[in-house]
Write a protein that holds these residues in place. Structure first.
Motif, PDB file in Angstrom:
ATOM      1  N   VAL A   1       7.911  57.190  74.544  1.00 53.04           N
ATOM      2  CA  VAL A   1       6.754  57.358  73.671  1.00 53.04           C
ATOM      3  C   VAL A   1       7.244  57.318  72.226  1.00 53.04           C
ATOM      4  O   VAL A   1       8.145  58.073  71.849  1.00 53.04           O
ATOM      5  N   TYR A   2       6.658  56.431  71.425  1.00 56.07           N
ATOM      6  CA  TYR A   2       7.053  56.270  70.032  1.00 56.07           C
ATOM      7  C   TYR A   2       5.978  56.834  69.111  1.00 56.07           C
ATOM      8  O   TYR A   2       4.784  56.691  69.372  1.00 56.07           O
ATOM      9  N   PHE A   3       6.422  57.453  68.025  1.00 58.44           N
ATOM     10  CA  PHE A   3       5.526  57.930  66.989  1.00 58.44           C
ATOM     11  C   PHE A   3       5.547  56.879  65.881  1.00 58.44           C
ATOM     12  O   PHE A   3       6.568  56.691  65.212  1.00 58.44           O
ATOM     13  N   ILE A   4       4.438  56.182  65.696  1.00 59.24           N
ATOM     14  CA  ILE A   4       4.392  55.027  64.798  1.00 59.24           C
ATOM     15  C   ILE A   4       3.540  55.346  63.580  1.00 59.24           C
ATOM     16  O   ILE A   4       2.370  55.727  63.715  1.00 59.24           O
TER      17      ILE A   4
ATOM     18  N   ILE B   1       2.071  49.411  60.958  1.00 59.06           N
ATOM     19  CA  ILE B   1       1.393  48.597  61.965  1.00 59.06           C
ATOM     20  C   ILE B   1       0.838  47.313  61.345  1.00 59.06           C
ATOM     21  O   ILE B   1       0.190  47.347  60.296  1.00 59.06           O
ATOM     22  N   LEU B   2       1.113  46.181  61.987  1.00 60.54           N
ATOM     23  CA  LEU B   2       0.598  44.882  61.544  1.00 60.54           C
ATOM     24  C   LEU B   2      -0.801  44.631  62.102  1.00 60.54           C
ATOM     25  O   LEU B   2      -1.712  44.268  61.371  1.00 60.54           O
ATOM     26  N   TYR B   3      -0.941  44.806  63.413  1.00 60.83           N
ATOM     27  CA  TYR B   3      -2.241  44.579  64.028  1.00 60.83           C
ATOM     28  C   TYR B   3      -2.288  45.228  65.409  1.00 60.83           C
ATOM     29  O   TYR B   3      -1.266  45.623  65.982  1.00 60.83           O
ATOM     30  N   PHE B   4      -3.509  45.335  65.945  1.00 65.60           N
ATOM     31  CA  PHE B   4      -3.756  45.789  67.304  1.00 65.60           C
ATOM     32  C   PHE B   4      -4.424  44.648  68.070  1.00 65.60           C
ATOM     33  O   PHE B   4      -5.218  43.893  67.508  1.00 65.60           O
ATOM     34  N   VAL B   5      -4.125  44.557  69.369  1.00 64.05           N
ATOM     35  CA  VAL B   5      -4.772  43.525  70.178  1.00 64.05           C
ATOM     36  C   VAL B   5      -5.150  44.120  71.532  1.00 64.05           C
ATOM     37  O   VAL B   5      -4.368  44.849  72.153  1.00 64.05           O
ATOM     38  N   ALA B   6      -6.381  43.855  71.980  1.00 61.63           N
ATOM     39  CA  ALA B   6      -6.861  44.355  73.259  1.00 61.63           C
ATOM     40  C   ALA B   6      -6.186  43.602  74.393  1.00 61.63           C
ATOM     41  O   ALA B   6      -6.094  42.373  74.370  1.00 61.63           O
TER      42      ALA B   6
ATOM     43  N   ARG C   1      -2.530  46.834  72.602  1.00 63.81           N
ATOM     44  CA  ARG C   1      -1.145  46.642  72.150  1.00 63.81           C
ATOM     45  C   ARG C   1      -1.051  46.897  70.663  1.00 63.81           C
ATOM     46  O   ARG C   1      -1.875  46.420  69.877  1.00 63.81           O
ATOM     47  N   VAL C   2      -0.025  47.646  70.257  1.00 65.20           N
ATOM     48  CA  VAL C   2       0.242  47.970  68.857  1.00 65.20           C
ATOM     49  C   VAL C   2       1.441  47.150  68.422  1.00 65.20           C
ATOM     50  O   VAL C   2       2.504  47.201  69.054  1.00 65.20           O
ATOM     51  N   VAL C   3       1.299  46.386  67.337  1.00 67.05           N
ATOM     52  CA  VAL C   3       2.366  45.477  66.906  1.00 67.05           C
ATOM     53  C   VAL C   3       2.852  45.881  65.513  1.00 67.05           C
ATOM     54  O   VAL C   3       2.063  45.959  64.565  1.00 67.05           O
ATOM     55  N   THR C   4       4.149  46.161  65.399  1.00 61.29           N
ATOM     56  CA  THR C   4       4.793  46.360  64.107  1.00 61.29           C
ATOM     57  C   THR C   4       5.813  45.236  63.918  1.00 61.29           C
ATOM     58  O   THR C   4       5.964  44.373  64.778  1.00 61.29           O
TER      59      THR C   4
ATOM     60  N   TYR D   1      -8.961  41.714  68.194  1.00 55.57           N
ATOM     61  CA  TYR D   1      -7.958  41.949  67.161  1.00 55.57           C
ATOM     62  C   TYR D   1      -8.474  42.849  66.044  1.00 55.57           C
ATOM     63  O   TYR D   1      -9.591  42.665  65.545  1.00 55.57           O
ATOM     64  N   VAL D   2      -7.619  43.798  65.637  1.00 54.28           N
ATOM     65  CA  VAL D   2      -7.805  44.595  64.429  1.00 54.28           C
ATOM     66  C   VAL D   2      -6.516  44.452  63.623  1.00 54.28           C
ATOM     67  O   VAL D   2      -5.420  44.650  64.155  1.00 54.28           O
ATOM     68  N   VAL D   3      -6.627  44.114  62.340  1.00 50.21           N
ATOM     69  CA  VAL D   3      -5.443  43.783  61.546  1.00 50.21           C
ATOM     70  C   VAL D   3      -5.363  44.658  60.290  1.00 50.21           C
ATOM     71  O   VAL D   3      -6.388  45.055  59.731  1.00 50.21           O
ATOM     72  N   ALA D   4      -4.139  44.963  59.869  1.00 49.02           N
ATOM     73  CA  ALA D   4      -3.920  45.666  58.607  1.00 49.02           C
ATOM     74  C   ALA D   4      -4.170  44.681  57.460  1.00 49.02           C
ATOM     75  O   ALA D   4      -3.496  43.654  57.355  1.00 49.02           O
ATOM     76  N   VAL D   5      -5.133  44.982  56.609  1.00 48.64           N
ATOM     77  CA  VAL D   5      -5.533  44.045  55.558  1.00 48.64           C
ATOM     78  C   VAL D   5      -4.364  43.710  54.644  1.00 48.64           C
ATOM     79  O   VAL D   5      -4.172  42.557  54.251  1.00 48.64           O
ATOM     80  N   LYS D   6      -3.536  44.701  54.308  1.00 49.79           N
ATOM     81  CA  LYS D   6      -2.428  44.457  53.374  1.00 49.79           C
ATOM     82  C   LYS D   6      -1.376  43.508  53.946  1.00 49.79           C
ATOM     83  O   LYS D   6      -0.531  42.999  53.209  1.00 49.79           O
ATOM     84  N   ARG D   7      -1.425  43.270  55.263  1.00 55.91           N
ATOM     85  CA  ARG D   7      -0.448  42.372  55.892  1.00 55.91           C
ATOM     86  C   ARG D   7      -0.939  40.926  55.956  1.00 55.91           C
ATOM     87  O   ARG D   7      -0.183  40.028  56.329  1.00 55.91           O
ATOM     88  N   ILE D   8      -2.192  40.678  55.607  1.00 52.41           N
ATOM     89  CA  ILE D   8      -2.744  39.330  55.679  1.00 52.41           C
ATOM     90  C   ILE D   8      -2.214  38.487  54.518  1.00 52.41           C
ATOM     91  O   ILE D   8      -2.325  38.869  53.357  1.00 52.41           O
ATOM     92  N   ALA D   9      -1.629  37.336  54.850  1.00 53.57           N
ATOM     93  CA  ALA D   9      -1.149  36.423  53.815  1.00 53.57           C
ATOM     94  C   ALA D   9      -2.220  35.416  53.440  1.00 53.57           C
ATOM     95  O   ALA D   9      -2.429  35.104  52.270  1.00 53.57           O
ATOM     96  N   ALA D  10      -2.948  34.904  54.438  1.00 53.98           N
ATOM     97  CA  ALA D  10      -3.970  33.889  54.171  1.00 53.98           C
ATOM     98  C   ALA D  10      -4.910  33.772  55.351  1.00 53.98           C
ATOM     99  O   ALA D  10      -4.556  34.081  56.492  1.00 53.98           O
TER     100      ALA D  10
END
Length: 251
Positions: free
Chosen positions: A157-160, A165-170, A176-179, A209-218
């Motif tokens: 179990v990881y504490f993130i 976090i970059l994004y979540f995907v169902a 799934r949690v993606v860093t 998909y749910v994404v961290a806005v600050k991680r979006i490049a384009a």
């Protein structure tokens, strides 16, 4: 009567200690599976209908006050808190009882005795009580997102940190949690995450998909007029459904 008891707290050691003390002090009670966050506690409460719930006032996802409001008049609640002003406010507004961290065995014994008597009566409607407690205390606002989440990889179990976090995907029954360096899984549905994290800089861009806005490049349209997101420092390419494309209109 065999009361069913739910424990919800984000501190594993405290949950284990509270479970051990309750087993000794209230041997006829049934201790349900416990929860490490508010979303898990809500699912367990809906499935198992506890008679008593010990709720941490501050925990990830839904806090104890939000949970108490969902119980209505179905469950007797004891708030557990490290914050004395919250506990006093809850007690004065009519909550059944409270425990301060670290839990004192003598205080818990008195709480158990009071609960034995109160179980003979229907619980009060906790929606009104929780609203009064929140107004009187300094607990987090209802829309405040957690600052970290717990996610699993195999048996670990990881504490993130939410900031990593970059994004979540169902994915089937999980999310799934993606860093940048880790992919892990949680049981919280993506829809619940999207609602909770909207104010913390995360956007839902697709039903999956749910994404961290600050991680979006384009945000780029392809030849079929479909929209895709590219991320800074990561090779993922995320789809944007028609429903959410308005988020990417130029100013």
């Amino acid at each position: 009567m065999t009361p069913r008891i739910l424990l919800a707290d984000d501190e594993p050691l405290l949950r284990a200690e509270l479970r051990e003390l309750l087993a000794a002090l209230w041997p006829e009670a049934q201790l349900l599976p416990d929860a490490a966050d508010g979303f898990a506690a809500l699912r367990l409460a809906r499935e198992l209908a506890p008679d008593v719930a010990f709720l941490d006032i501050r925990m990830p996802g839904l806090d104890g006050l939000q949970l108490a409001a969902t119980f209505g008049s179905r469950t007797h609640v004891v708030f557990v808190t490290a914050y004395n002003e919250h506990a006093l406010a809850a007690f004065e507004q009519g909550a059944h009882d409270y425990l301060l961290k670290p839990v004192d065995a003598a205080r818990l014994a008195r709480t158990v005795e009071r609960l034995r008597q109160r179980l003979l009566l229907p619980p009060p409607d906790l929606r009104r009580i929780a609203a009064g407690v929140r107004a009187a205390s300094a607990a987090p606002a209802a829309d405040q997102a957690p600052s970290w989440i717990q996610a699993s990889v195999g048996q670990a179990v990881y504490f993130i940190d939410l900031a990593d976090i970059l994004y979540f995907v169902a994915e089937d029954k999980y999310t799934r949690v993606v860093t940048a360096g880790l992919e892990a899984h949680i049981r919280t549905p993506l829809k619940e995450l999207a609602e909770t994290l909207e104010g913390a800089g995360f956007w839902q861009v697709h039903r999956s998909y749910v994404v961290a806005v600050k991680r979006i490049a384009a945000a780029v349209r392809d030849g079929d007029n479909a929209m895709w997101l590219t991320l800074r420092g990561h090779g993922a390419r995320l789809p944007v459904s028609q429903r959410f494309q308005h988020r990417f209109r130029t100013m």
